[in-house]
Design a protein around this motif. Structure first.
Motif, PDB file in Angstrom:
ATOM      1  N   CYS B  44      47.917  38.962  43.809  1.00 52.15           N
ATOM      2  CA  CYS B  44      46.636  39.375  44.396  1.00 52.15           C
ATOM      3  C   CYS B  44      45.694  39.924  43.324  1.00 52.15           C
ATOM      4  CB  CYS B  44      46.851  40.462  45.448  1.00 52.15           C
ATOM      5  SG  CYS B  44      47.735  39.884  46.887  1.00 52.15           S
ATOM      6  N   VAL B  45      46.196  40.871  42.541  1.00 54.19           N
ATOM      7  CA  VAL B  45      45.364  41.517  41.525  1.00 54.19           C
ATOM      8  C   VAL B  45      44.825  40.479  40.548  1.00 54.19           C
ATOM      9  CG1 VAL B  45      45.443  43.057  39.516  1.00 54.19           C
ATOM     10  CG2 VAL B  45      46.424  43.791  41.702  1.00 54.19           C
ATOM     11  N   THR B  46      45.703  39.585  40.097  1.00 53.06           N
ATOM     12  CA  THR B  46      45.296  38.611  39.091  1.00 53.06           C
ATOM     13  C   THR B  46      44.268  37.616  39.635  1.00 53.06           C
ATOM     14  OG1 THR B  46      47.410  38.859  37.993  1.00 53.06           O
ATOM     15  CG2 THR B  46      46.155  36.879  37.459  1.00 53.06           C
ATOM     16  N   THR B  47      44.505  37.081  40.847  1.00 53.35           N
ATOM     17  CA  THR B  47      43.544  36.115  41.388  1.00 53.35           C
ATOM     18  C   THR B  47      42.194  36.776  41.648  1.00 53.35           C
ATOM     19  OG1 THR B  47      44.474  36.500  43.597  1.00 53.35           O
ATOM     20  CG2 THR B  47      45.221  34.530  42.436  1.00 53.35           C
ATOM     21  N   VAL B  48      42.215  37.972  42.203  1.00 54.30           N
ATOM     22  CA  VAL B  48      40.950  38.673  42.464  1.00 54.30           C
ATOM     23  C   VAL B  48      40.211  38.948  41.156  1.00 54.30           C
ATOM     24  CG1 VAL B  48      39.947  40.852  43.278  1.00 54.30           C
ATOM     25  CG2 VAL B  48      41.655  39.665  44.668  1.00 54.30           C
ATOM     26  N   ALA B  49      40.966  39.362  40.135  1.00 54.25           N
ATOM     27  CA  ALA B  49      40.358  39.650  38.839  1.00 54.25           C
ATOM     28  C   ALA B  49      39.765  38.383  38.225  1.00 54.25           C
ATOM     29  CB  ALA B  49      41.398  40.264  37.899  1.00 54.25           C
ATOM     30  N   ILE B  50      40.505  37.282  38.323  1.00 57.96           N
ATOM     31  CA  ILE B  50      40.000  36.022  37.759  1.00 57.96           C
ATOM     32  C   ILE B  50      38.712  35.608  38.461  1.00 57.96           C
ATOM     33  CG2 ILE B  50      40.454  33.522  37.667  1.00 57.96           C
ATOM     34  CD1 ILE B  50      43.344  34.164  36.933  1.00 57.96           C
ATOM     35  N   LEU B  51      38.721  35.705  39.802  1.00 56.71           N
ATOM     36  CA  LEU B  51      37.522  35.320  40.563  1.00 56.71           C
ATOM     37  C   LEU B  51      36.361  36.255  40.282  1.00 56.71           C
ATOM     38  CD1 LEU B  51      39.204  34.278  43.923  1.00 56.71           C
ATOM     39  CD2 LEU B  51      38.106  32.773  42.246  1.00 56.71           C
ATOM     40  N   ALA B  52      36.671  37.467  39.828  1.00 55.26           N
ATOM     41  CA  ALA B  52      35.605  38.416  39.488  1.00 55.26           C
ATOM     42  C   ALA B  52      35.086  38.155  38.075  1.00 55.26           C
ATOM     43  CB  ALA B  52      36.118  39.844  39.605  1.00 55.26           C
ATOM     44  N   GLY B  53      35.624  37.115  37.434  1.00 56.52           N
ATOM     45  CA  GLY B  53      35.113  36.736  36.122  1.00 56.52           C
ATOM     46  C   GLY B  53      35.812  37.386  34.957  1.00 56.52           C
ATOM     47  N   ILE B  54      36.907  38.073  35.231  1.00 56.02           N
ATOM     48  CA  ILE B  54      37.652  38.696  34.132  1.00 56.02           C
ATOM     49  C   ILE B  54      38.475  37.636  33.410  1.00 56.02           C
ATOM     50  CG2 ILE B  54      39.523  40.357  33.630  1.00 56.02           C
ATOM     51  CD1 ILE B  54      38.396  42.039  35.964  1.00 56.02           C
ATOM     52  N   ASP B  55      38.605  37.775  32.106  1.00 56.00           N
ATOM     53  CA  ASP B  55      39.382  36.829  31.309  1.00 56.00           C
ATOM     54  C   ASP B  55      40.784  36.661  31.903  1.00 56.00           C
ATOM     55  OD1 ASP B  55      39.640  35.426  28.523  1.00 56.00           O
ATOM     56  OD2 ASP B  55      41.476  36.605  28.809  1.00 56.00           O
ATOM     57  N   ARG B 102      43.983  44.636  51.295  1.00 56.65           N
ATOM     58  CA  ARG B 102      42.739  45.298  50.861  1.00 56.65           C
ATOM     59  C   ARG B 102      42.211  44.648  49.582  1.00 56.65           C
ATOM     60  NH1 ARG B 102      39.629  48.727  53.840  1.00 56.65           N
ATOM     61  NH2 ARG B 102      40.990  49.668  55.393  1.00 56.65           N
ATOM     62  N   ILE B 103      43.129  44.452  48.627  1.00 52.69           N
ATOM     63  CA  ILE B 103      42.724  43.876  47.342  1.00 52.69           C
ATOM     64  C   ILE B 103      42.081  42.513  47.555  1.00 52.69           C
ATOM     65  CG2 ILE B 103      43.601  42.927  45.148  1.00 52.69           C
ATOM     66  CD1 ILE B 103      45.686  45.199  45.210  1.00 52.69           C
ATOM     67  N   MET B 104      42.640  41.745  48.492  1.00 51.79           N
ATOM     68  CA  MET B 104      42.103  40.406  48.733  1.00 51.79           C
ATOM     69  C   MET B 104      40.953  40.440  49.741  1.00 51.79           C
ATOM     70  SD  MET B 104      45.346  37.809  48.464  1.00 51.79           S
ATOM     71  CE  MET B 104      46.274  38.393  49.859  1.00 51.79           C
ATOM     72  N   LEU B 195      54.057  40.505  36.796  1.00 52.20           N
ATOM     73  CA  LEU B 195      53.677  39.428  35.873  1.00 52.20           C
ATOM     74  C   LEU B 195      54.085  38.073  36.447  1.00 52.20           C
ATOM     75  CD1 LEU B 195      52.745  38.330  33.086  1.00 52.20           C
ATOM     76  CD2 LEU B 195      55.055  38.812  32.239  1.00 52.20           C
ATOM     77  N   SER B 196      55.285  38.026  36.980  1.00 50.94           N
ATOM     78  CA  SER B 196      55.787  36.785  37.571  1.00 50.94           C
ATOM     79  C   SER B 196      54.891  36.355  38.735  1.00 50.94           C
ATOM     80  CB  SER B 196      57.231  36.985  38.041  1.00 50.94           C
ATOM     81  OG  SER B 196      57.710  35.833  38.672  1.00 50.94           O
ATOM     82  N   GLY B 197      54.526  37.311  39.594  1.00 49.98           N
ATOM     83  CA  GLY B 197      53.633  36.999  40.720  1.00 49.98           C
ATOM     84  C   GLY B 197      52.287  36.497  40.227  1.00 49.98           C
ATOM     85  N   ALA B 198      51.790  37.108  39.141  1.00 43.08           N
ATOM     86  CA  ALA B 198      50.511  36.697  38.567  1.00 43.08           C
ATOM     87  C   ALA B 198      50.575  35.248  38.090  1.00 43.08           C
ATOM     88  CB  ALA B 198      50.151  37.622  37.400  1.00 43.08           C
ATOM     89  N   MET B 199      51.680  34.891  37.451  1.00 44.95           N
ATOM     90  CA  MET B 199      51.833  33.531  36.923  1.00 44.95           C
ATOM     91  C   MET B 199      52.034  32.507  38.033  1.00 44.95           C
ATOM     92  SD  MET B 199      51.234  33.913  33.824  1.00 44.95           S
ATOM     93  CE  MET B 199      51.415  32.176  33.476  1.00 44.95           C
ATOM     94  N   VAL B 200      52.857  32.874  39.024  1.00 40.52           N
ATOM     95  CA  VAL B 200      53.106  31.950  40.135  1.00 40.52           C
ATOM     96  C   VAL B 200      51.805  31.681  40.902  1.00 40.52           C
ATOM     97  CG1 VAL B 200      54.289  31.677  42.360  1.00 40.52           C
ATOM     98  CG2 VAL B 200      55.565  32.462  40.361  1.00 40.52           C
ATOM     99  N   ALA B 201      51.001  32.732  41.099  1.00 41.40           N
ATOM    100  CA  ALA B 201      49.725  32.555  41.798  1.00 41.40           C
ATOM    101  C   ALA B 201      48.816  31.594  41.024  1.00 41.40           C
ATOM    102  CB  ALA B 201      49.033  33.908  41.974  1.00 41.40           C
ATOM    103  N   GLN B 202      48.830  31.719  39.691  1.00 40.81           N
ATOM    104  CA  GLN B 202      47.995  30.823  38.878  1.00 40.81           C
ATOM    105  C   GLN B 202      48.520  29.398  38.896  1.00 40.81           C
ATOM    106  OE1 GLN B 202      46.439  32.664  35.042  1.00 40.81           O
ATOM    107  NE2 GLN B 202      47.868  34.245  35.726  1.00 40.81           N
ATOM    108  N   MET B 203      49.847  29.272  38.990  1.00 44.25           N
ATOM    109  CA  MET B 203      50.425  27.928  39.046  1.00 44.25           C
ATOM    110  C   MET B 203      50.063  27.253  40.369  1.00 44.25           C
ATOM    111  SD  MET B 203      54.392  26.767  39.135  1.00 44.25           S
ATOM    112  CE  MET B 203      54.821  25.047  39.342  1.00 44.25           C
TER     113      MET B 203
END
Lengths: 265, 313
Positions: B44-55, B102-104, B195-203
């Motif tokens: 959740c954190v990673t996808t939201v951050a990416i969509l917010a334009g964060i590297d 909430r995050i999403m 970290l694993s959740g962040a990577m799986v979400a990106q995959m």
């Protein structure tokens, strides 16, 4: 110098199991004292050692080690002053870790642990030397898991671990009670050698009256959470098992109802 | 071949989570149920951050950091307030369900769409497919994580942490605050899970509120499989690798049973049965062997010698 002043401890306060384990206990331990502690079951021997080690907070009184008040310091903070060997040989070592790993954990007792490597080559030399002094052939088995060792071997390793970093106080809580007689005698002999060589201040709980008389320079007898007899020097050397039994009856007003102790095995 | 390849890629990326579970379950003997929540949290954190334009790299690290904090919450509940570890993990996990929603922004699903991710960087640069890029990045990450863990558990702090799992009374008597070591272990474990959740979400190009459901069981199943395959290994590095291998095998099995027409929803039941059986077999074997080896006659007496013809001598 270590001082216990009017230490009391009641377990399970306010329940049917309420038990006053220590009752206004006072004890001054001089540097270099090797004190043997005897007393019946539930006399408070182990409780006194655990109070010193900080296993639980006491209800009142003060414990000072070389002038530092450690009464309210938790166990892990007090560890820098105190080396311990437990009754259960399983309790003093990590079974799943190597002998040298166990020793290196003990080498850092009371020190800040950082991100430096745990096993250092120069320390390994020291561990090998120290293990050789035990005379158990363990110096060639540095990388063996401690779980492979016998109870006696584990107890000897624990003893070495407790003294690797010279403690201000060594607590031995019936550390030979779980061993067979021959092994117990060997571990006890090692104990005396290590304590004498390093001039360690020590408290040793034992159920064996003959050992209690023969070992150390001072003997204390406990009953009902108090010290009922405290003897040192020449007077202690002249004691006999009968004297001790008599003292116990005199001081506590009851018979010494403990077969294990009567036999002096 | 496609589904198998993506199965392997999934296995590698989920393997980072298995390493996290390994720290708590194998080294500290705590089955930490925070995992289900912290895995989703990382996604959740990673996808939201990416969509917010964060590297994307920073966004991935934020997923890791969020996992670390989630583990710290469980750690504080367990060590400071002495709540049993399993319950502490459940509390954090349940709480995280609301936090993740909430995050999403109240949505159950957060698609990355065409947004760049650490994985799309590889697909663009090397011209490979999504699962190939995931596999490549996953392997690099896993190697890095195993090297870091191997180093860390050889340091003074890491050794104190292992000793806490082995004999807590002993290491406390040697001056280690075991509350701190447990807290650190739980935080580190969940950092890896995040970290694993962040990577799986990106995959898979989306985060989902349910993506971590049953993560702890997958982690345990992977550890069990890894032990069956490489159980005799003594080297710590190989043990860590066995967790990754177990994860890969788990996801290959999943890909295969799905190909044979099993309902994807039944996979959780299969995992649960797999873990239960793996844990039950040693106990059942012990009972069976005790019963089987029992004899009524004096095993070491004269009668025994007659029966065996003195063969034992």
């Amino acid at each position: 110098m270590i001082e216990l002043k009017h230490i009391s401890k009641t377990f399970n306060k306010g329940t049917v199991n309420e038990k006053r384990a220590l009752s206004n206990l006072n004890l001054t331990i001089a540097d270099g004292d090797f004190i043997t502690v005897i007393g019946g079951n539930g006399a408070g021997k182990s409780t006194m050692l655990n109070a010193l080690a900080g296993v639980f907070p006491v209800d009142c009184g003060t414990i000072t080690i070389d002038g530092v008040n450690v009464t309210m310091e938790p166990e892990h903070k007090r560890a820098k002053y105190i080396g311990r060997v437990f009754q259960d040989p399983m309790k003093g070592t990590c079974a799943g870790m190597q002998i040298e790993e166990n020793l290196s954990l003990a080498k850092r007792r009371g020190k800040t642990r950082g991100l430096g490597w745990q096993l250092k080559a120069e320390e390994r030399v020291l561990y090998r030397e120290q293990l050789a002094t035990l005379g158990l052939g363990l110096e060639t088995r540095l990388s063996d898991k401690v779980g492979l060792l016998s109870g006696g071997q584990r107890q000897a390793v624990t003893l070495l671990m407790a003294t690797l970093q010279k403690p201000k106080l060594l607590l031995l809580d019936e550390h030979t009670a779980a061993l067979d007689p021959a092994t117990a005698a060997k571990v006890l002999k090692l104990t005396c050698e290590i304590v004498e060589e390093n001039k360690l201040t020590s408290l040793m709980v034992t159920h064996n009256m003959r050992d209690a008389i023969a070992i150390g320079n001072r003997l204390i007898m406990m009953d009902n959470g108090r010290i009922i007899y405290d003897v040192a020097g020449e007077e202690k050397k002249r004691l006999t098992v009968e004297d001790l039994l008599h003292k116990f009856e005199e001081a506590s007003g009851t018979e010494f109802a403990n077969d294990r102790m009567m036999l002096g095995n | 071949m496609g589904s198998l390849q993506s199965g392997v890629a999934q296995g590698v990326l989920w393997g980072i989570m298995v390493l996290g579970v390994y720290i708590t379950y194998k080294l500290l003997d705590i089955p930490d149920l925070t995992a289900d929540g912290s895995f989703t949290l990382g996604g959740c954190v990673t996808t939201v951050a990416i969509l917010a334009g964060i590297d994307p790299i920073l966004a991935t690290l934020m997923g890791l950091g969020a996992g670390f904090l989630a583990g710290a919450v469980t750690g504080i509940l367990h060590t400071v307030f002495e709540i049993p570890a399993i319950l502490a993990g459940i509390l954090t996990q349940i709480g995280l369900w609301s936090v993740n929603l909430r995050i999403m922004g109240g949505k159950a699903n957060n698609p990355l769409l065409k947004a760049d991710s650490t994985i799309s960087f590889f697909t663009d640069a090397l011209g490979v497919t999504q699962s190939q890029a995931s596999l490549l990045l996953g392997v690099l990450l896993v190697i890095a994580v195993i090297l870091i863990l191997y180093w860390f558990f050889g340091t003074e702090i890491g050794s104190a942490l292992r000793a806490t799992g082995d004999n807590e009374d002993m290491i406390r008597a040697l001056g280690v605050n075991t509350g701190h070591t447990k807290l650190l272990a739980l935080a580190l474990s969940n950092a890896l899970i995040g970290l694993s959740g962040a990577m799986v979400a990106q995959m898979q190009k989306y985060a989902d509120i349910n993506m971590g459901r049953g993560a702890i069981v997958i982690g345990l199943a992977a550890i069990v499989i890894g032990e069956v395959l490489l159980g005799r290994a003594k080297n710590f590095g190989v043990k860590l690798f066995s967790a990754i291998l177990g994860s890969i095998v788990y996801f290959i099995i999943q890909a295969l049973v799905l190909r044979f027409g099993m309902d994807a929803n039944d996979m959780k039941l299969l995992s649960a049965i797999m873990v239960a059986v793996a844990l039950a077999i040693p106990v059942a074997m012990r009972r069976y062997n005790t019963k089987k080896s029992y004899v009524e006659y004096d095993l070491y007496g004269a009668e025994a010698e007659q029966k065996t013809g003195g063969a034992e001598k």
